[in-house]
Design a protein around this motif. Structure first.
Motif, PDB file in Angstrom:
ATOM      1  N   SER A  75      49.913  38.221  46.871  1.00 41.01           N
ATOM      2  CA  SER A  75      48.741  39.083  46.742  1.00 41.01           C
ATOM      3  C   SER A  75      48.454  39.391  45.277  1.00 41.01           C
ATOM      4  O   SER A  75      49.359  39.776  44.531  1.00 41.01           O
ATOM      5  N   PHE A  76      47.214  39.236  44.868  1.00 36.96           N
ATOM      6  CA  PHE A  76      46.840  39.495  43.480  1.00 36.96           C
ATOM      7  C   PHE A  76      47.016  40.963  43.131  1.00 36.96           C
ATOM      8  O   PHE A  76      47.508  41.296  42.048  1.00 36.96           O
ATOM      9  N   TRP A  77      46.643  41.863  44.034  1.00 40.50           N
ATOM     10  CA  TRP A  77      46.660  43.296  43.729  1.00 40.50           C
ATOM     11  C   TRP A  77      47.950  43.998  44.145  1.00 40.50           C
ATOM     12  O   TRP A  77      48.324  44.999  43.539  1.00 40.50           O
ATOM     13  N   CYS A 110      46.388  32.458  43.820  1.00 43.62           N
ATOM     14  CA  CYS A 110      45.883  31.083  43.766  1.00 43.62           C
ATOM     15  C   CYS A 110      44.375  31.005  44.022  1.00 43.62           C
ATOM     16  O   CYS A 110      43.742  29.996  43.671  1.00 43.62           O
ATOM     17  N   ASP A 111      43.794  32.060  44.619  1.00 45.15           N
ATOM     18  CA  ASP A 111      42.340  32.071  44.829  1.00 45.15           C
ATOM     19  C   ASP A 111      41.582  32.181  43.509  1.00 45.15           C
ATOM     20  O   ASP A 111      40.371  31.919  43.467  1.00 45.15           O
ATOM     21  N   LEU A 112      42.285  32.577  42.453  1.00 42.57           N
ATOM     22  CA  LEU A 112      41.660  32.759  41.145  1.00 42.57           C
ATOM     23  C   LEU A 112      42.039  31.633  40.183  1.00 42.57           C
ATOM     24  O   LEU A 112      41.903  31.785  38.977  1.00 42.57           O
ATOM     25  N   TRP A 113      42.508  30.536  40.725  1.00 39.72           N
ATOM     26  CA  TRP A 113      42.839  29.380  39.914  1.00 39.72           C
ATOM     27  C   TRP A 113      41.782  28.282  40.077  1.00 39.72           C
ATOM     28  O   TRP A 113      41.136  28.154  41.128  1.00 39.72           O
ATOM     29  N   ASP A 114      41.660  27.505  39.036  1.00 37.72           N
ATOM     30  CA  ASP A 114      40.810  26.316  39.076  1.00 37.72           C
ATOM     31  C   ASP A 114      41.681  25.141  38.664  1.00 37.72           C
ATOM     32  O   ASP A 114      41.786  24.811  37.474  1.00 37.72           O
ATOM     33  N   LYS A 120      35.728  33.870  37.893  1.00 39.46           N
ATOM     34  CA  LYS A 120      36.174  34.696  39.023  1.00 39.46           C
ATOM     35  C   LYS A 120      36.948  35.913  38.538  1.00 39.46           C
ATOM     36  O   LYS A 120      36.795  37.023  39.076  1.00 39.46           O
ATOM     37  N   LEU A 121      37.800  35.709  37.526  1.00 42.09           N
ATOM     38  CA  LEU A 121      38.552  36.842  36.990  1.00 42.09           C
ATOM     39  C   LEU A 121      37.627  37.886  36.370  1.00 42.09           C
ATOM     40  O   LEU A 121      37.864  39.100  36.494  1.00 42.09           O
ATOM     41  N   GLN A 122      36.579  37.436  35.716  1.00 45.87           N
ATOM     42  CA  GLN A 122      35.646  38.368  35.078  1.00 45.87           C
ATOM     43  C   GLN A 122      34.930  39.249  36.096  1.00 45.87           C
ATOM     44  O   GLN A 122      34.485  40.352  35.765  1.00 45.87           O
ATOM     45  N   SER A 123      34.856  38.785  37.330  1.00 54.28           N
ATOM     46  CA  SER A 123      34.186  39.575  38.363  1.00 54.28           C
ATOM     47  C   SER A 123      35.039  40.747  38.864  1.00 54.28           C
ATOM     48  O   SER A 123      34.517  41.669  39.492  1.00 54.28           O
ATOM     49  N   ILE A 124      36.327  40.710  38.553  1.00 53.02           N
ATOM     50  CA  ILE A 124      37.207  41.788  39.035  1.00 53.02           C
ATOM     51  C   ILE A 124      37.999  42.460  37.917  1.00 53.02           C
ATOM     52  O   ILE A 124      38.561  43.539  38.116  1.00 53.02           O
ATOM     53  N   GLU A 140      38.354  43.399  29.888  1.00 50.36           N
ATOM     54  CA  GLU A 140      39.288  43.360  28.772  1.00 50.36           C
ATOM     55  C   GLU A 140      39.935  44.730  28.584  1.00 50.36           C
ATOM     56  O   GLU A 140      39.317  45.762  28.875  1.00 50.36           O
ATOM     57  N   PRO A 141      41.182  44.777  28.154  1.00 49.47           N
ATOM     58  CA  PRO A 141      42.048  43.661  27.702  1.00 49.47           C
ATOM     59  C   PRO A 141      42.813  43.000  28.865  1.00 49.47           C
ATOM     60  O   PRO A 141      43.591  42.086  28.651  1.00 49.47           O
ATOM     61  N   HIS A 142      42.614  43.506  30.108  1.00 47.58           N
ATOM     62  CA  HIS A 142      43.377  42.990  31.237  1.00 47.58           C
ATOM     63  C   HIS A 142      43.084  41.509  31.486  1.00 47.58           C
ATOM     64  O   HIS A 142      43.981  40.747  31.852  1.00 47.58           O
ATOM     65  N   LEU A 143      41.845  41.105  31.251  1.00 52.63           N
ATOM     66  CA  LEU A 143      41.469  39.717  31.485  1.00 52.63           C
ATOM     67  C   LEU A 143      42.266  38.769  30.598  1.00 52.63           C
ATOM     68  O   LEU A 143      42.816  37.758  31.073  1.00 52.63           O
ATOM     69  N   SER A 144      42.380  39.095  29.330  1.00 54.94           N
ATOM     70  CA  SER A 144      43.108  38.230  28.392  1.00 54.94           C
ATOM     71  C   SER A 144      44.590  38.172  28.721  1.00 54.94           C
ATOM     72  O   SER A 144      45.235  37.117  28.597  1.00 54.94           O
ATOM     73  N   GLN A 145      45.159  39.312  29.166  1.00 55.51           N
ATOM     74  CA  GLN A 145      46.588  39.337  29.492  1.00 55.51           C
ATOM     75  C   GLN A 145      46.904  38.458  30.697  1.00 55.51           C
ATOM     76  O   GLN A 145      47.885  37.720  30.714  1.00 55.51           O
ATOM     77  N   VAL A 146      46.038  38.519  31.703  1.00 51.76           N
ATOM     78  CA  VAL A 146      46.282  37.744  32.917  1.00 51.76           C
ATOM     79  C   VAL A 146      46.150  36.250  32.633  1.00 51.76           C
ATOM     80  O   VAL A 146      46.944  35.435  33.115  1.00 51.76           O
ATOM     81  N   THR A 147      45.172  35.866  31.852  1.00 52.32           N
ATOM     82  CA  THR A 147      44.950  34.434  31.590  1.00 52.32           C
ATOM     83  C   THR A 147      46.079  33.817  30.766  1.00 52.32           C
ATOM     84  O   THR A 147      46.195  32.592  30.708  1.00 52.32           O
TER      85      THR A 147
END
Length: 345
Positions: free
Chosen positions: A63-65, A89-93, A101-105, A108-115
């Motif tokens: 689970s992502f969350w 895995c639903d957020l992988w390409d 997809k990540l930007q929709s949920i 920043e800065p959480h987006l950069s850390q996850v990627t």
């Protein structure tokens, strides 16, 4: 057991997961009427168990969350309308993160850390215990849970002089885990409201072992051997006596507590004359004179003095070599304070 369910490494774990967590994520499950005692206790330690490990991403079937696959502060607070079924895995390409997809949920800065999180989708997700990479999972669990509160009767039932089956039975008794009628009702199982033996009272631990007329017949036979007939059999008083010994500060206090509870016993069986043998001259002096001592000694002296007035008491000294019960108890590490008690009605 909780981690086994989360890792699905056995048939039992898969069975329990299918029954209890089929429609909900394990972290969202709440206790329900009729749940077993084991499952209820597993839910109690769930939060502790979840904090013990993190997931090394493989195929991303987590689970992502709700699962621990990255530090909690990387994701930030989850939105109120988050989807608990959303997998990592639903957020992988393919072999990389799907940034749109990540930007929709995430922002920043959480987006950069996850990627920045790496994964190998050709392997399965696996569990890694926090700070215990050089230990097995079992040792890691024990290290985290071994500091739980201890009970004062533990050493009495878990020792080499009792078989494992007897020790486990005693453990279930003291934890109120025996399947008596009152416990089965808590699990939602309907049954008779009276004991099968006497048909007079609801079956519970105290009734089954102490208060039932069948249990009392056993106690009466035992009391006959010790010249007593009206011993007030109450587990609360027995536990209190054991706890007193475990809380003693020194050997003299041990002896004082032993004399006190010996006189309490004599009072219960209505003895009038009592002869007490002890192997401590210091104890005899303290109890038979006006000598003062530290406060934790004096409180037991005062309690004992009140009981003294109800008997004709004779106290004498005996060498440790002649006090076989004391030697036996010390060898078993049961307690230090042991007295020889002889009574007459």
């Amino acid at each position: 057991m909780w981690i086994h369910i989360r890792t699905q490494t056995s048939l039992w774990a898969k069975f329990m997961y299918g029954i209890k967590c089929k429609s909900q994520h394990p972290s969202l499950i709440s206790k329900k009427l009729g749940d077993s005692r084991i499952w209820t206790n597993m839910l109690k330690i769930r939060e502790i168990a979840e904090d013990m490990y993190t997931r090394d991403l493989g195929n991303g079937k987590v689970s992502f969350w709700l699962d621990n696959w990255c530090p909690n502060d990387w994701l930030g607070p989850s939105p109120s309308d988050f989807n608990p079924q959303l997998s990592v895995c639903d957020l992988w390409d393919g072999d990389s993160w799907d940034v749109p997809k990540l930007q929709s949920i995430l922002q920043e800065p959480h987006l950069s850390q996850v990627t920045k999180t790496v994964f190998d989708n050709g392997k399965k997700d696996r569990i890694i215990c926090h700070s215990y990479t050089n230990q097995s999972l079992t040792k890691a669990i024990y290290a985290n849970l071994s500091e739980w509160d201890k009970v004062n009767w533990g050493e009495a039932i878990w020792n080499r002089f009792l078989s494992p089956s007897i020790s486990f039975f005693c453990w279930r008794f003291f934890n109120n885990l025996l399947p008596t009628d009152d416990i089965l009702k808590l699990k939602g199982l309907r049954g008779p409201s009276r004991s099968y033996l006497c048909l007079k009272s609801e079956e519970n631990n105290n009734h089954l072992f102490l208060n039932c007329e069948f249990a009392q017949d056993v106690w009466k036979e035992l009391l006959t051997k010790i010249k007593g007939e009206n011993l007030d059999k109450d587990w609360s008083s027995l536990k209190a006596g054991w706890h007193s010994w475990k809380m003693a500060n020194d050997a003299l206090e041990d002896e004082l507590i032993a004399v006190y509870w010996a006189l309490r016993f004599a009072q219960k069986v209505t003895w009038q004359k009592v002869w007490i043998e002890v192997d401590s001259l210091q104890l005899i002096t303290l109890l038979t004179t006006d000598q003062l001592s530290s406060w934790h000694h004096m409180q037991w002296k005062q309690k004992t003095d009140k009981l003294y007035k109800k008997f004709k008491v004779q106290m004498s000294f005996i060498y440790r070599e002649g006090n076989q019960p004391a030697n036996w108890s010390v060898d078993l590490e049961v307690c230090v304070g042991v007295v020889d008690l002889i009574g007459q009605r």
